[in-house]
Design a protein around this motif. Sequence first.
Motif, mmCIF file in Angstrom:
data_model
loop_
_atom_site.group_PDB
_atom_site.id
_atom_site.type_symbol
_atom_site.label_atom_id
_atom_site.label_comp_id
_atom_site.label_asym_id
_atom_site.label_seq_id
_atom_site.Cartn_x
_atom_site.Cartn_y
_atom_site.Cartn_z
ATOM 1 N N UNK A 83 -20.670 34.538 -16.997
ATOM 2 C CA UNK A 83 -20.032 33.989 -18.199
ATOM 3 C C UNK A 83 -19.546 32.561 -17.966
ATOM 4 N N UNK A 84 -19.299 31.887 -19.059
ATOM 5 C CA UNK A 84 -18.766 30.527 -18.976
ATOM 6 C C UNK A 84 -17.343 30.568 -18.428
ATOM 7 N N UNK A 85 -16.992 29.523 -17.667
ATOM 8 C CA UNK A 85 -15.648 29.428 -17.099
ATOM 9 C C UNK A 85 -14.888 28.276 -17.760
ATOM 10 N N UNK A 86 -13.552 28.324 -17.610
ATOM 11 C CA UNK A 86 -12.675 27.348 -18.249
ATOM 12 C C UNK A 86 -12.179 26.328 -17.230
ATOM 13 N N UNK A 87 -12.157 25.086 -17.618
ATOM 14 C CA UNK A 87 -11.662 24.020 -16.745
ATOM 15 C C UNK A 87 -10.138 24.058 -16.666
ATOM 16 N N UNK A 88 -9.609 23.726 -15.476
ATOM 17 C CA UNK A 88 -8.164 23.694 -15.247
ATOM 18 C C UNK A 88 -7.772 22.341 -14.653
ATOM 19 N N UNK A 89 -6.496 22.016 -14.807
ATOM 20 C CA UNK A 89 -5.994 20.757 -14.242
ATOM 21 C C UNK A 89 -4.478 20.692 -14.280
ATOM 22 N N UNK A 90 -3.965 19.528 -13.956
ATOM 23 C CA UNK A 90 -2.518 19.298 -13.896
ATOM 24 C C UNK A 90 -2.135 18.219 -14.912
ATOM 25 N N UNK A 114 -11.123 14.889 -28.221
ATOM 26 C CA UNK A 114 -11.017 16.008 -29.162
ATOM 27 C C UNK A 114 -10.850 17.351 -28.489
ATOM 28 N N UNK A 115 -10.809 17.398 -27.150
ATOM 29 C CA UNK A 115 -10.648 18.655 -26.424
ATOM 30 C C UNK A 115 -9.173 19.002 -26.339
ATOM 31 N N UNK A 116 -8.825 20.250 -26.638
ATOM 32 C CA UNK A 116 -7.439 20.697 -26.591
ATOM 33 C C UNK A 116 -7.111 21.271 -25.225
ATOM 34 N N UNK A 148 -18.064 21.362 -20.861
ATOM 35 C CA UNK A 148 -17.519 20.352 -21.761
ATOM 36 C C UNK A 148 -16.019 20.164 -21.546
ATOM 37 N N UNK A 149 -15.359 21.178 -20.951
ATOM 38 C CA UNK A 149 -13.924 21.097 -20.703
ATOM 39 C C UNK A 149 -13.552 20.289 -19.474
ATOM 40 N N UNK A 150 -14.534 19.815 -18.706
ATOM 41 C CA UNK A 150 -14.243 18.999 -17.523
ATOM 42 C C UNK A 150 -13.917 17.568 -17.971
ATOM 43 N N UNK A 151 -12.739 17.433 -18.544
ATOM 44 C CA UNK A 151 -12.351 16.136 -19.116
ATOM 45 C C UNK A 151 -11.991 15.162 -17.997
ATOM 46 N N UNK A 152 -12.235 13.879 -18.219
ATOM 47 C CA UNK A 152 -11.889 12.886 -17.193
ATOM 48 C C UNK A 152 -10.388 12.617 -17.159
ATOM 49 N N UNK A 153 -9.951 11.879 -16.154
ATOM 50 C CA UNK A 153 -8.525 11.516 -16.050
ATOM 51 C C UNK A 153 -8.120 10.655 -17.248
ATOM 52 N N UNK A 154 -6.856 10.840 -17.656
ATOM 53 C CA UNK A 154 -6.250 10.132 -18.790
ATOM 54 C C UNK A 154 -6.914 10.473 -20.129
ATOM 55 N N UNK A 155 -7.680 11.599 -20.151
ATOM 56 C CA UNK A 155 -8.156 12.068 -21.457
ATOM 57 C C UNK A 155 -6.978 12.538 -22.286
ATOM 58 N N UNK A 156 -5.932 13.059 -21.614
ATOM 59 C CA UNK A 156 -4.674 13.402 -22.276
ATOM 60 C C UNK A 156 -3.680 12.275 -21.983
ATOM 61 N N UNK A 157 -3.293 11.581 -22.999
ATOM 62 C CA UNK A 157 -2.323 10.473 -22.870
ATOM 63 C C UNK A 157 -1.540 10.403 -24.185
ATOM 64 N N UNK A 175 -14.980 23.946 -15.201
ATOM 65 C CA UNK A 175 -15.654 24.429 -16.400
ATOM 66 C C UNK A 175 -17.168 24.536 -16.187
ATOM 67 N N UNK A 176 -17.723 25.706 -16.423
ATOM 68 C CA UNK A 176 -19.172 25.932 -16.277
ATOM 69 C C UNK A 176 -19.702 26.678 -17.496
ATOM 70 N N UNK A 177 -20.908 26.331 -17.902
ATOM 71 C CA UNK A 177 -21.555 27.041 -19.009
ATOM 72 C C UNK A 177 -22.050 28.404 -18.524
ATOM 73 N N UNK A 178 -22.204 29.326 -19.461
ATOM 74 C CA UNK A 178 -22.764 30.643 -19.127
ATOM 75 C C UNK A 178 -24.229 30.488 -18.718
#
Length: 269
Positions: A83-90, A114-116, A148-157, A175-178
């Motif tokens: 299955x697809x996995x979810x990206x994590x970060x700090x 646009x990623x939450x 698609x959830x592997x967002x780069x740094x400062x995507x959240x600012x 984050x990995x696709x199924x």
Amino acid sequence: MQTVDEKPETIHLYVVREETPKPPLLPILLSGLTLSLLLVYCVLTPYRQPVLEVVIRVPAVFLPLQTFTTSVKIIPTGKKMYPATTAHGILTITNGSVISQELPKGLIFTGRTGIEVVTNTAVFVPAGSANGYGFATVKAHVSISGKIGNIPSYAIDTIVGTSIYIRNLTSFRGGKDAYTFPLQLPQDRQTALDQARTALAQSVQKKALLASPCKETVTGSNQLSVSWTCQFFTYSISPMVHVTQIKLSGKTVIVDGFIVVRPRPFTGK
């Protein structure tokens, strides 16, 4: 002397042809039937030379061991689903206010792509002071699965209120696709083994007589390698003997067969 004149007498002869008597049909039919039965008998039971059945015991001659090897690729027919996995970060949180803040679990921040991103736990952010801003970090994950959830740094600012700054100083990962992966089933290995055994059996049949079942060795996981080590034997017998069956008993070969008996020449006596 007196002469008497006599009138000649006329005799009429008629030839009448007598009819030839017809032979009876029954003897002819019986003769034809008998001849037909005789021909059928001759065709179905041709002449055969007399034979003499024999059982002969001769020593077996054992040949050096021979090894036959073949390889067959195992073709997997199963599929394993990942299955697809979810990206994590700090997320890094700074507080420029003199008042401390506590942010609850599950806060959602939308990045510039646009990623939450959702916080995993509640976090306490100390107040700022003359020494600098209040500082805290909190673990978070992307709300959708896949790479698609592997967002780069400062995507959240973003800013909460007037003094809380929230950023991801490093990229989110994991984050990995199924996807599906070929899976080797037990029946796939058995299918490859059957194919290898069939090929080896054809090679063995072309050789001499087999003294005992061949010893099998099987190795390999994706490419199956099968080896047979076989013991063959041979024997010697008169060419006059027509062999019908042979059997190996220990070191002796028991031969069943027959010899065609040639008729003796007729001498006329």
